[in-house]
Design an enzyme around this catalytic site. Structure first.
Site, short mmCIF file in Angstrom:
data_model
loop_
_atom_site.label_atom_id
_atom_site.label_comp_id
_atom_site.label_asym_id
_atom_site.label_seq_id
_atom_site.Cartn_x
_atom_site.Cartn_y
_atom_site.Cartn_z
N CYS A 174 0.81 -1.21 0.00
CA CYS A 174 0.00 0.00 0.00
C CYS A 174 0.85 1.26 0.00
O CYS A 174 2.02 1.24 0.34
CB CYS A 174 -0.88 0.05 1.23
SG CYS A 174 -1.17 -1.51 2.01
N ARG A 233 2.78 0.87 -5.85
CA ARG A 233 2.80 0.03 -4.65
C ARG A 233 1.52 -0.79 -4.50
O ARG A 233 1.46 -1.70 -3.68
CB ARG A 233 2.93 0.91 -3.41
CG ARG A 233 4.08 1.84 -3.42
CD ARG A 233 4.01 2.75 -2.22
NE ARG A 233 4.56 2.12 -1.06
CZ ARG A 233 5.83 2.17 -0.73
NH1 ARG A 233 6.67 2.84 -1.48
NH2 ARG A 233 6.27 1.59 0.34
N TRP A 273 -3.07 -2.80 -2.51
CA TRP A 273 -2.93 -3.90 -3.46
C TRP A 273 -3.10 -5.23 -2.72
O TRP A 273 -2.43 -5.49 -1.74
CB TRP A 273 -1.56 -3.86 -4.11
CG TRP A 273 -1.30 -4.97 -5.07
CD1 TRP A 273 -1.91 -5.18 -6.26
CD2 TRP A 273 -0.33 -6.01 -4.92
NE1 TRP A 273 -1.38 -6.29 -6.87
CE2 TRP A 273 -0.41 -6.82 -6.07
CE3 TRP A 273 0.59 -6.33 -3.94
CZ2 TRP A 273 0.39 -7.93 -6.26
CZ3 TRP A 273 1.39 -7.44 -4.12
CH2 TRP A 273 1.29 -8.23 -5.28
N ASN A 313 -0.13 0.95 6.46
CA ASN A 313 0.71 0.00 5.71
C ASN A 313 1.35 -0.91 6.72
O ASN A 313 1.83 -0.43 7.73
CB ASN A 313 1.87 0.70 5.02
CG ASN A 313 1.43 1.57 3.92
OD1 ASN A 313 0.47 1.28 3.24
ND2 ASN A 313 2.15 2.66 3.73
N GLY A 314 1.41 -2.16 6.40
CA GLY A 314 2.14 -3.07 7.29
C GLY A 314 1.34 -4.30 7.60
O GLY A 314 0.29 -4.56 7.00
N GLU A 373 17.32 -12.22 -18.08
CA GLU A 373 16.70 -10.93 -17.77
C GLU A 373 15.74 -10.51 -18.89
O GLU A 373 14.64 -10.02 -18.63
CB GLU A 373 17.80 -9.88 -17.54
CG GLU A 373 17.32 -8.45 -17.35
CD GLU A 373 16.29 -8.27 -16.25
OE1 GLU A 373 16.11 -9.16 -15.42
OE2 GLU A 373 15.62 -7.21 -16.26
N LYS A 425 11.67 -9.79 -18.49
CA LYS A 425 11.00 -8.57 -18.94
C LYS A 425 9.79 -8.91 -19.79
O LYS A 425 8.71 -8.36 -19.61
CB LYS A 425 11.95 -7.68 -19.77
CG LYS A 425 13.02 -6.92 -19.05
CD LYS A 425 12.55 -5.77 -18.20
CE LYS A 425 12.20 -6.22 -16.82
NZ LYS A 425 13.29 -6.46 -15.89
N GLU A 455 6.89 -10.57 -17.69
CA GLU A 455 6.15 -9.82 -16.68
C GLU A 455 5.27 -8.73 -17.27
O GLU A 455 4.25 -8.39 -16.69
CB GLU A 455 7.07 -9.28 -15.58
CG GLU A 455 7.99 -8.16 -15.99
CD GLU A 455 8.90 -7.71 -14.83
OE1 GLU A 455 8.46 -7.68 -13.68
OE2 GLU A 455 10.06 -7.37 -15.12
N HIS A 470 18.38 -31.58 -24.35
CA HIS A 470 18.15 -32.55 -23.27
C HIS A 470 16.69 -32.54 -22.81
O HIS A 470 16.39 -33.00 -21.72
CB HIS A 470 19.10 -32.26 -22.11
CG HIS A 470 20.54 -32.40 -22.51
ND1 HIS A 470 21.13 -33.61 -22.79
CD2 HIS A 470 21.49 -31.47 -22.76
CE1 HIS A 470 22.39 -33.42 -23.16
NE2 HIS A 470 22.63 -32.12 -23.15
N LYS A 496 5.84 -3.16 -7.29
CA LYS A 496 7.24 -2.75 -7.44
C LYS A 496 8.10 -3.24 -6.28
O LYS A 496 9.25 -3.60 -6.48
CB LYS A 496 7.29 -1.23 -7.54
CG LYS A 496 8.66 -0.65 -7.79
CD LYS A 496 9.09 -0.88 -9.21
CE LYS A 496 10.48 -0.32 -9.49
NZ LYS A 496 11.07 -1.01 -10.66
O1 M6R Z 1 13.80 -4.01 -5.40
P1 M6R Z 1 14.53 -5.24 -5.82
O2 M6R Z 1 15.59 -4.99 -6.83
O3 M6R Z 1 15.09 -6.01 -4.65
O4 M6R Z 1 13.45 -6.16 -6.50
C1 M6R Z 1 13.75 -7.46 -6.89
C2 M6R Z 1 12.72 -7.99 -7.85
O5 M6R Z 1 11.47 -8.02 -7.22
C3 M6R Z 1 12.62 -7.14 -9.11
O6 M6R Z 1 13.86 -7.05 -9.75
C4 M6R Z 1 11.60 -7.75 -10.08
O7 M6R Z 1 12.07 -8.96 -10.56
C5 M6R Z 1 11.31 -6.77 -11.21
N1 M6R Z 1 9.89 -6.59 -11.35
C6 M6R Z 1 11.76 -7.23 -12.53
O8 M6R Z 1 11.47 -6.33 -13.53
#
Ligand code: M6R
Length: 627
Positions: free
Chosen positions: A23, A48, A97, A121-122, A500, A504, A507, A523, A622
Site C-alpha cells: 500500500c 505500490r 494492493w 501500511n504493514g 533478464e 522482462k 512480466e 536434453h 514494485k
Molecule cells: O527491489 P529489488 O531490486 O530487490 O526487487 C527485486 C525484484 O522483485 C525485481 O527485480 C523484479 O524482478 C522486477 N519486477 C523485474 O522487472
C-alpha cells in the site's frame, strides 16, 4: 561525493493470512485544497498497489469528515471525489494492493471507528487476538487488520491522541505505518511507524507525509524519514515529533533531487519507456563519482580495499532482475578474478546451507532496498560472519541500513514495475566493484585497468545507439504479439542476459517465455519447439558464437522463427532468420549493456502493442516485502 540523493523510501507491506497487501499512504495539512493534491500523490504511489483507494478529508473549522473509498484505481476514486465541491485542507489517503481476496469497497482504507480515521501500511500479525482481547467484533465491518487497529485506538481514545497511540502500539505485533485523524482534532494528522516507512516534508503552504518521497511532489526540497516509534504531528505550519515519553525529537532532513520526479512521464506514454531512455545518463551518473583520475575509486562509498582483497569467496543474494545482474557479475568475477562465486535467489539462500564465513564477501543487490528475501538472506550471511556490500538504488532503505557498506546506483526513481535502469546501473556498479577487486588483488595493472575503464565508459554510448534504433526493435516486436510461448536461447553471458530479457517479456507482455541455456535444449526442452515458435537469440560472445549458431540451427530445423540480436562484427553466415538486429560492438563482457537495452525495448513494445498496462503489470508490485 557526487552521488545524487535517492528519492524513494520503500516499505514493508502488509500481509495477513488471507491477503497480501502492498500500500501507499499520504497525508496533507495546509493552506491548499487537499482532495486533488492527495489524489495526485496517490497516483504516484500506485506502483505500490492499485486495487482500491480512498481518502478522508476534514474541514479544519467544523471538524466535519468526508470519507470516500472504493475498489479500483485512483482514477475511480477521482470520479467519486469530482462530485464533491467542498474544500478541505486536511486529509489522509491510501492506495492498496491485494494479491488474493479482500478487494472491496469495505476493505479499502481509510477505516473509521468512532472518533478514529486510519490508513495503514504493514502487517498486524496479532489482529485476531486483538479482536478477542478487546471484544471488538461488533465494531468491525471489514476483514482487515487495519480496522482492528482503528478500533483499538478508538477504545483507548479519551481526548488524548498521544496516549491512545502509545497504548495501542504497545499491543501491536508486526510492522506498521499508521496515519490517523481524530475527528475532534481537526487541525492535526498523527502518525507512527514501525519498519514501514513514512517520509514527511513541509513548505510555506503546509505539511505532508507519504510512504515514499516520490509522492511528496514538489512540496519541498528536503524531507525527513520519520523515526520508528516516534509520534508525528502534522500541523498546518509545522511538523512535530515526540518519543513515547512525549519528549520532542529531531529528525535529519535529506535533500531531494526533484529533476526526474517533476517531469512525470515526460513525452513518453509509459514510465518504462522513459526509464529505458534514461539509462545512458544513469550509467554515466553511477560511474561518475567512482572514477577518479582515470582509476576506479570506491572511497566515496566507503568500501575498504581490504574486504575486496582479503575475501576468499563472493556470493550474491538478490531477487528477480537484481539476481540477474548478479549472474553477470559472477561471469566477471570468475573470468577476471579467477574466484568462485555463488549467485543465489535470496528466497532460497538460507535453505541451501550456504558456505559462508568471515572470508565471504556477500553482495546484496536490490533496487528498492526493501525486498524481504534479500534482506533476510543478508542478515543470515552477516550472522555467519560475512562482510557485505549492498548495491542499492533507494537511499536509506532497509537493506542499505543492514549492510556493512553500500554502493548506491544513481538510477533515479524507477516507477515502472519492470526494472530497467535499475538493472543496468546495478551492472555498472558491479563492473566497477569487480574492477577495483581486480586492481587491489594485483590482477589489473594500470594498463589493464585503463582498458577496462575505457570499455566501461563506452557502455552508455553503445546503449544510446540501440535506443536510437528503437523503431527497428518495435517492428520486431510486432511479429511477437500473438505468441503464447517464446524461448530465448544463448550460452554463457548471453544466457545471463537472456534470463533478464525473458523476465522482462514475461512480466509485462504475459507471453510465457523461457530463457534457456542453448546447449541444454537438446536434453528435453527442444520438444517444445514447433512450427513458428518464436525464439530470440543473442550472439555476443566470440568464444561461444559458433556453438550458439549451431543451437539456433537446431531450433530452426524444428520450425522455430528465430530473431537474432547479434554483435555487429559477427558474421551470421548464410542462414535465414525471421529478423536480425545488429548490436553495437564492445568487448564481449560489456555487450550486456547494448543487448539489455534491445531486449528491454522488445518487451516494452510487445506489451504496449498488446494494449497492456506496461507500467503496472497484473499481479505484480514494485516492492516485494512478503516472503
Ligand atoms: O527491489 P529489488 O531490486 O530487490 O526487487 C527485486 C525484484 O522483485 C525485481 O527485480 C523484479 O524482478 C522486477 N519486477 C523485474 O522487472
Amino acid at each position: 561525493m557526487t552521488v545524487k540523493e535517492r528519492y524513494f523510501i520503500s516499505q514493508k507491506d502488509c500481509h495477513k493470512r488471507e491477503e497480501i497487501i502492498m500500500c501507499g499512504i499520504v497525508g496533507y495539512n495546509g493552506k491548499n485544497s487537499v482532495t486533488d493534491l492527495l489524489l495526485d500523490s496517490l497516483e504516484l504511489l500506485e506502483y505500490r498497489g492499485y486495487d482500491s483507494a480512498g481518502l478522508a478529508t476534514m474541514n479544519a473549522n467544523t471538524g466535519k469528515v468526508k470519507l470516500r473509498k472504493c475498489a479500483g484505481r485512483v482514477k475511480d476514486l477521482r470520479k467519486i471525489c469530482a462530485k464533491d465541491k467542498k474544500i478541505s485542507t486536511c486529509g489522509i489517503g491510501h492506495t492498496r494492493w491485494a494479491t488474493h481476496g479482500g478487494v472491496s469497497d469495505l476493505n479499502a482504507h481509510p477505516h473509521r471507528v468512532g472518533d478514529v480515521l486510519l490508513v495503514h501500511n504493514g502487517i498486524v500479525e496479532n489482529y485476531e487476538e486483538l479482536k478477542d482481547h478487546f471484544m471488538l467484533h461488533k465494531d468491525l465491518k471489514s476483514q482487515t487488520d487495519t480496522e482492528v487497529v482503528a478500533a483499538v485506538l478508538n477504545r483507548f481514545y479519551q481526548g488524548d491522541p498521544h496516549e491512545a497511540i502509545r497504548k495501542t502500539v504497545k499491543y501491536l505485533k508486526g510492522t506498521f505505518a499508521l496515519v490517523i485523524m481524530f475527528t475532534d482534532q481537526p487541525d492535526v494528522i498523527y502518525a507512527i511507524r514501525n519498519v514501514s516507512p513514512i517520509v514527511a516534508a513541509y513548505n510555506d503552504n503546509g505539511t505532508m507525509l507519504a510512504s515514499d518521497v516520490v509522492a511528496l511532489g514538489a512540496t519541498a526540497d528536503k524531507y525527513m524519514v520519520v523515526p520508528e516509534y516516534v509520534i508525528m504531528e502534522l500541523h498546518k505550519d509545522e511538523i512535530k515529533l515526540f518519543d513515547l515519553n512525549d519528549k520532542p525529537v529531531e529528525a535529519d532532513m535529506i535533500d531531494i533531487d526533484w529533476d526526474t520526479t517533476r517531469g512525470g512521464k515526460g513525452k513518453y506514454p509509459f514510465y518504462m519507456e522513459k526509464e529505458i531512455m534514461e539509462q545512458p545518463d544513469a550509467l554515466r551518473a553511477t560511474m561518475q563519482s567512482r572514477v577518479v583520475n582515470g582509476k576506479i575509486d570506491l572511497s566515496a562509498d566507503g568500501v575498504p580495499d581490504e574486504i575486496l582483497k582479503d575475501c576468499e569467496r563472493v556470493c550474491v543474494v538478490a531477487c528477480g532482475t537484481a539476481m540477474h545482474a548478479g549472474l553477470v557479475a559472477k561471469a566477471l568475477v570468475q573470468s577476471k578474478l579467477g574466484m568462485h562465486m555463488n549467485v543465489e535467489y535470496a528466497s532460497e539462500f538460507m535453505y541451501s546451507d550456504p558456505v559462508i564465513d568471515e572470508k565471504t564477501l556477500v553482495l546484496a543487490i536490490s533496487q528498492s532496498g526493501e525486498t524481504i528475501d534479500t534482506l533476510e538472506a543478508l542478515k543470515y550471511a552477516r550472522k555467519k560472519g560475512a562482510k557485505s556490500v549492498a548495491v542499492i538504488n533507494v537511499k536509506g532503505s532497509s537493506i542499505a541500513r543492514e549492510s556493512d557498506y553500500v554502493m548506491y546506483t544513481v538510477a533515479g526513481p524507477e516507477i515502472a514495475v519492470a526494472s530497467t535502469k535499475a538493472y543496468t546501473t546495478q551492472l555498472m556498479a558491479l563492473f566497477l566493484l569487480v574492477g577495483r577487486m581486480a586492481k587491489v588483488r594485483g590482477i589489473f595493472d594500470d594498463a589493464t585497468e585503463k582498458a577496462y575503464l575505457d570499455s566501461l565508459t563506452k557502455a552508455p554510448d553503445k546503449m544510446q545507439e540501440v535506443l536510437d534504433q528503437k523503431h527497428d526493435i518495435h517492428k520486431i516486436a510486432r511479429e511477437m504479439l500473438d505468441a503464447k510461448d517464446a524461448f530465448m536461447i544463448g550460452r554463457g553471458l548471453d544466457y545471463s542476459i537472456l534470463l533478464e530479457g525473458a523476465l522482462k517479456l514475461k512480466e509485462i507482455s504475459y507471453i510465457h517465455t523461457e530463457a534457456y541455456a542453448s546447449g541444454e535444449l537438446k536434453h528435453g526442452t527442444i520438444a517444445l519447439i514447433t512450427e513458428n515458435t518464436p525464439v530470440v537469440a543473442t550472439v555476443t560472445q566470440s568464444k561461444l558464437k559458433e556453438k550458439e549458431l549451431s543451437n539456433i540451427r537446431e531450433v530452426q530445423s524444428r520450425g522455430a522463427s528465430v530473431v537474432v540480436f547479434v554483435k555487429e562484427d559477427f558474421d551470421l553466415a548464410d542462414a535465414e532468420y525471421a529478423d536480425v538486429f545488429e548490436l553495437p560492438a564492445m568487448e564481449d563482457e560489456f555487450m550486456v549493456f547494448p543487448a539489455s537495452a534491445a531486449l528491454q525495448l522488445l518487451a516494452y513494445y510487445v506489451s504496449m502493442d498488446k494494449g497492456l498496462d506496461v507500467d503496472k503489470p497484473r499481479n505484480l508490485a514494485k516492492v516485494v516485502t512478503v516472503e
